[in-house]
Each structure stands twice: as structure tokens, then as C-alpha cells.
Enzyme design. Structure first.
Site, mmCIF file in Angstrom:
data_model
loop_
_atom_site.group_PDB
_atom_site.id
_atom_site.type_symbol
_atom_site.label_atom_id
_atom_site.label_comp_id
_atom_site.label_asym_id
_atom_site.label_seq_id
_atom_site.Cartn_x
_atom_site.Cartn_y
_atom_site.Cartn_z
ATOM 1 C CG HIS A 165 -18.979 11.533 -29.364
ATOM 2 N ND1 HIS A 165 -19.152 12.582 -28.494
ATOM 3 C CD2 HIS A 165 -17.841 10.922 -28.993
ATOM 4 C CE1 HIS A 165 -18.146 12.596 -27.636
ATOM 5 N NE2 HIS A 165 -17.334 11.603 -27.914
ATOM 6 C CG PHE A 211 -7.455 15.977 -24.699
ATOM 7 C CD1 PHE A 211 -7.483 15.406 -25.963
ATOM 8 C CD2 PHE A 211 -7.946 15.242 -23.625
ATOM 9 C CE1 PHE A 211 -7.998 14.127 -26.143
ATOM 10 C CE2 PHE A 211 -8.447 13.955 -23.810
ATOM 11 C CZ PHE A 211 -8.473 13.407 -25.062
ATOM 12 C CG ASP A 212 -12.148 16.033 -26.053
ATOM 13 O OD1 ASP A 212 -11.184 16.438 -26.720
ATOM 14 O OD2 ASP A 212 -12.835 15.048 -26.353
ATOM 15 C CE LYS A 265 -4.457 9.394 -24.980
ATOM 16 N NZ LYS A 265 -4.912 10.430 -24.079
ATOM 17 C CB ALA A 300 -1.158 12.422 -24.029
ATOM 18 C CE1 TYR A 358 -4.210 1.734 0.576
ATOM 19 C CE2 TYR A 358 -2.680 3.339 1.504
ATOM 20 C CZ TYR A 358 -3.934 3.028 0.997
ATOM 21 O OH TYR A 358 -4.890 4.002 0.905
ATOM 22 C CG ASP A 410 -2.496 17.544 -21.823
ATOM 23 O OD1 ASP A 410 -2.157 16.387 -21.515
ATOM 24 O OD2 ASP A 410 -3.631 17.822 -22.248
HETATM 25 C C1 LIG Z 1 -5.837 11.283 -23.611
HETATM 26 C C2 LIG Z 1 -5.478 12.657 -23.267
HETATM 27 C C3 LIG Z 1 -5.814 13.214 -22.016
HETATM 28 C C4 LIG Z 1 -6.646 12.473 -20.992
HETATM 29 O O1 LIG Z 1 -6.050 11.307 -20.601
HETATM 30 P P1 LIG Z 1 -6.855 9.974 -20.210
HETATM 31 O O2 LIG Z 1 -5.774 9.025 -19.843
HETATM 32 O O3 LIG Z 1 -7.654 9.548 -21.411
HETATM 33 O O4 LIG Z 1 -7.731 10.312 -19.056
HETATM 34 C C5 LIG Z 1 -5.410 14.509 -21.758
HETATM 35 N N1 LIG Z 1 -4.734 15.230 -22.667
HETATM 36 C C6 LIG Z 1 -4.388 14.718 -23.868
HETATM 37 C C7 LIG Z 1 -3.624 15.551 -24.841
HETATM 38 C C8 LIG Z 1 -4.764 13.430 -24.217
HETATM 39 O O5 LIG Z 1 -4.461 12.945 -25.424
#
Ligand SMILES: *Cc1c(COP(=O)(O)O)cnc(C)c1O
Length: 457
Positions: free
Chosen positions: A449, A124-125, A257, A216, A72, A214
Site C-alpha cells: 500500500h 497493531f500491525d 499519538k 498509544a 549523553y 500497548d
Molecule cells: C502507532 C502504534 C504503534 C507503533 O508505534 P510507532 O511510534 O508508529 O512506531 C504500536 N501500537 C499502536 C496501537 C499504535 O497505534
């Protein structure tokens, strides 16, 4: 003769995939109400829905799973990952989270307050979602070249420093952080140059704001810097990544990613105060500081994934495959977004199917036809995704209707890419006969969607 280029790995374990018949697919897509999210994965031959969490782990990663420490508190897996994050990004403080949006949720709980403005390059969304949820706003400062699909500008993810300065000087006191997304997903996996990261740092320092990356697809971004910025041609990816992150105050990461794991994420920074404050939210939302929603084994696999993804032989294989598919489509005259990005090829559906009315969801129509033709699952980035205007309830029609073909890491061969290209070529040859699209039968009020049900017009 120059030796041809080949993959930087060989295959040790396989997972059979099933090539269905057209008759089966016609039936299945009807049962799925013409929404590809409703298909079962066994009904898909080649799955290009997303590159998130769909990559193949290496033998070292699978071996590391067995050595995962599930304690843990204070597990060796946590320290493995913490040390790797320090050596790759240069950050001392680190908090694991269950995926990227969780990292955003934890970090924004301390950094984003009501009324704040958070500039960046096409957020990103989920990033935008977590900002707007806190009654703060985003400002898009992406360079204009990003919106011209025919422009070959190599760094379409760049932040326009003038747009950024404009936002900062107009909103003194309201901007505390900005976010640079690497690569910029929303504009098609487009990279940000090192020169631009330096410029952004300068502007941020001038106005006293912090810069978050950010991250990814940080390694794919570094590859484009190595390829397209002269002074970096001879640097290693790891050197490039270290320099990139020297211009950031912190990062959020979706490890699904460029971590090449199926689930995971993290926050990293050199700001001790951020770390201490975010720790409370990490414990509330994710878990204790040394696991934060991840299993020990997954942290172990991620530590290795971060090392493997920053290897240039791997990246050459990866980016070449995306390019391979993109170039095949270009050769066949198929309109795609240019230059080809890091993780996906985007087909311009309005140019591909000019006779389908925009009210009948052009990119979704193309996604459906490609599935029926070849068993390939892509995803619509168009009117369905754009949702309705919250006030008028009318459909919002974005500038671009795109079919995104996202390529999972280390999963498919170029033979699979040939099937995708042939499927699209067949459809392109019959495009003049395709004049009708899809009509909505049932939809959710937001994020429609994922669950929308459609029928043929
Ligand atoms: C996928 C992604 C996120 C969110 O990550 P999750 O692991 O899907 O929660 C944030 N920013 C970017 C640029 C992404 O491609």
C-alpha cells in the site's frame, strides 16, 4: 441558554495551508499513480492520513525544547520524563525509545520466544510484526461486537474473557504475556472498559501470565471510561489512568499519538528483571539508557505532552472534534463505523460505493475521489492494505473496506471538518454514477500500500 462548548486552547502560531484547484489535484493524483502516499504534503489541503506524529505542540512544550539537556548520560530531560511516567502510570522503571515499534522491538527481545502465543485485542500491525518476526503467534480475543459496524456497544476494544481463557487453557506453557491495546486501533479507535481490564487481570493471574498495555492512545481510552462507565464519571483522567495501569505489568508507548510529540516512545514497568534484561537490547538497538534514541529536548516535550493529554478539558476538545466529523457524516446518511472512536472516523466504502467491483479497490477509489473533490487525504484500510495471500498470491478481501480519516491532535478546526464532510456529501450524492475503480500497475511483494502504482479502470 446553555453555553456552547469550545476548544480548550487558543491559537498562538499558525502554518498556512494551500487550497488547490480541482484541475491541479487531477494532475497531481495522476502523477502520484493514484496512491495518496506519493503526494507531496503541499499538494494536500487537509491531511487526515494519520494522527501519528502530526499533532501540534503547546507553548509549554516548545519552551521545554529550549531547556532540553543533550548530555549523553543522566540528562535532566531524562529525569523529567522518568518522573512524569512514574506519576502518570505508576511505573518505576522506564526506557526511552525512538518510537513505539522500537519499544516493542526492545521489550519483545526478552519476552517473546519462538513458538510463543501472545493473545490480545486485535494487535497493531507493528506489534504483530515484531511477534511474528520472532516465530511466535498472536491470537485475537476481541469481543464479537467489534466486528459489527452497526452495533453501538461502547467498549468494542474489550477482550472477550472466554476467548482468552480458551487460548490460555489450550496452550499451557506457550503463553507468557498478553497485550491489551488502548484504544484498539485496528477495530477503529475503540476503547477497553475498566471492568474489562480488571477481568483480564483476573484471568491472567489465574494462568500466571503477564499483561502488557500497548498504550498509544491511553488517554483517549481513559476519556471513554470516564464518559461511559458510571462509577468513573467523577474521577479525574489522571486517577483513571493510574487505576488502568494498576492492572498491567508493563507498557509500550508510541509517544507520537497520546504523547503529543512528533517522535518518541518508551517502555515502562515495575518488573526490575525485565528492565535489567531489556536494558541490554536498548543499548544495542536504541542508545544509552537515559536517551534511547530520543533527543533530550524531545524527552522534555514528551513529559509535558503526557501531562497535557491527561487533562479532561483537552480530551473533551479532542474527542468532540472526532465526534463532530462523525455526526456530520451520519447526518448526511454516509455509512460510517459506529460508535465513533477516539482518533478517527472510518467510512464504510463498500456501502458508500456499492457499484465499484471489489477487485477495483473500493476504499482506495473513495480516498482518491475525496482527494480530487476536496483536497482531503485519508487512507485506505482495505484490500490494498490486506496484501496478497503469501501462498496463492491472490488478493485477500477483508470483511470491511474502510476509508480512515484520522484527525491530528490540536491541528485543525471544525471548519476544516466541515470541508471534509461537504466533500464526502458531494460524492455521496453522485455515488450511483461511480462504477469503476482502480487497477494495479506495479506493487511490492509485501506492505504494497505504501508504494503501489495504480491506474483508472
Ligand atoms: C502507532 C502504534 C504503534 C507503533 O508505534 P510507532 O511510534 O508508529 O512506531 C504500536 N501500537 C499502536 C496501537 C499504535 O497505534
Amino acid at each position: 441558554m446553555e453555553l456552547p462548548f469550545a476548544e480548550s486552547y487558543k491559537i498562538k502560531m499558525i502554518e498556512p495551508i494551500y487550497r488547490s484547484t480541482r484541475e491541479q489535484r487531477v494532475k497531481w493524483i495522476d502523477e502520484a499513480h493514484y496512491n495518496l502516499f506519493n503526494l507531496r504534503s503541499e499538494q494536500v489541503y487537509i491531511d487526515l492520513l494519520t494522527d501519528s506524529g502530526t499533532g501540534a505542540m503547546s507553548h509549554k512544550q516548545w519552551a521545554a525544547l529550549m531547556e532540553g539537556d543533550e548530555s549523553y548520560a543522566g540528562s535532566s530531560s531524562y529525569y523529567n520524563l522518568k518522573n512524569t511516567v512514574k506519576s502518570i502510570f505508576g511505573f518505576d522503571y522506564f526506557l526511552p525509545t525512538h518510537q513505539g515499534r522500537a519499544a516493542e522491538n526492545v521489550l519483545f527481545s526478552i519476552l517473546v520466544k519462538e513458538g510463543d502465543i501472545v493473545p490480545g485485542n486485535s494487535h497493531f500491525d507493528t506489534t504483530k510484526g515484531h511477534i511474528e518476526f520472532r516465530n511466535a503467534h498472536t491470537e485475537d480475543c476481541t469481543v464479537d461486537e467489534a466486528f459489527d459496524t452497526d452495533s453501538y456497544f461502547p467498549f468494542k476494544g474489550n477482550v472477550d474473557p472466554e476467548k482468552l481463557e480458551h487460548v490460555l487453557s489450550k496452550n499451557k506453557g506457550k503463553v507468557k504475556i498478553m497485550i491489551v491495546t488502548l484504544t484498539c486501533n485496528s477495530s477503529g479507535g475503540q476503547p477497553v472498559s475498566m471492568e474489562n481490564l480488571k477481568e483480564v487481570r483476573k484471568v491472567a493471574d489465574k494462568y500466571g501470565i503477564s499483561v502488557l498495555f500497548d498504550s498509544a492512545r491511553f488517554a483517549e481510552n481513559a476519556w471513554f471510561i470516564k464518559k461511559n462507565e458510571k462509577s468513573y464519571n467523577n474521577k479525574t483522567i489522571k486517577e483513571i489512568v493510574r487505576e488502568m495501569y494498576s492492572y498491567a505489568d508493563g507498557m509500550t508507548m508510541s509517544a507520537k499519538k497520546d504523547g503529543i510529540v512528533n517522535i518518541g516512545g518508551f517502555i515502562a514497568t515495575n518488573n526490575q528483571k525485565w528492565f535489567e534484561e531489556a536494558s541490554t537490547f536498548s543499548i544495542m538497538y536504541e542508545g544509552f539508557l537515559t536517551y534511547g534514541g530520543m533527543a533530550g529536548r524531545d524527552m522534555n516535550a514528551l513529559a509535558i505532552g503526557l501531562d497535557e493529554v491527561t487533562d479532561s478539558a483537552y480530551l473533551e476538545t479532542r474527542i468532540s472534534q472526532v465526534e463532530y466529523l462523525g455526526n456530520k457524516l451520519i447526518e448526511n446518511g454516509i455509512p460510517i463505523q459506529k460508535p465513533i472512536g477516539g482518533h478517527a472516523v472510518f467510512v464504510d466504502a463498500k456501502k458508500f460505493l456499492p457499484h465499484v467491483p471489489k477487485e477495483e479497490f473500493v476504499a482506495q477509489t473513495l480516498a482518491n475521489i475525496l482527494y480530487i473533490e476536496a483536497g482531503v487525504r485519508g487512507v485506505e484500510v482495505g484490500t490494498l492494505l490486506a496484501d496478497r495471500d503469501p501462498q496463492t498470491k491472490e488478493n485477500r478481501y477483508p470483511k470491511l473496506e474502510l476509508l480512515r480519516l484520522a484527525i491530528p491532535r490540536r491541528v485543525y478546526t471544525n471548519n476544516h471538518m466541515d470541508v471534509v464532510a461537504a466533500g464526502l456529501k458531494n460524492i455521496y450524492e453522485q455515488r450511483d454514477e461511480i462504477r469503476t475503480g482502480l487497477i494495479i500497475h506495479k506493487e511490492a511483494p509485501i506492505m504494497r500500500h505504501f508504494t503501489v502504482e495504480l491506474y483508472k479502470a
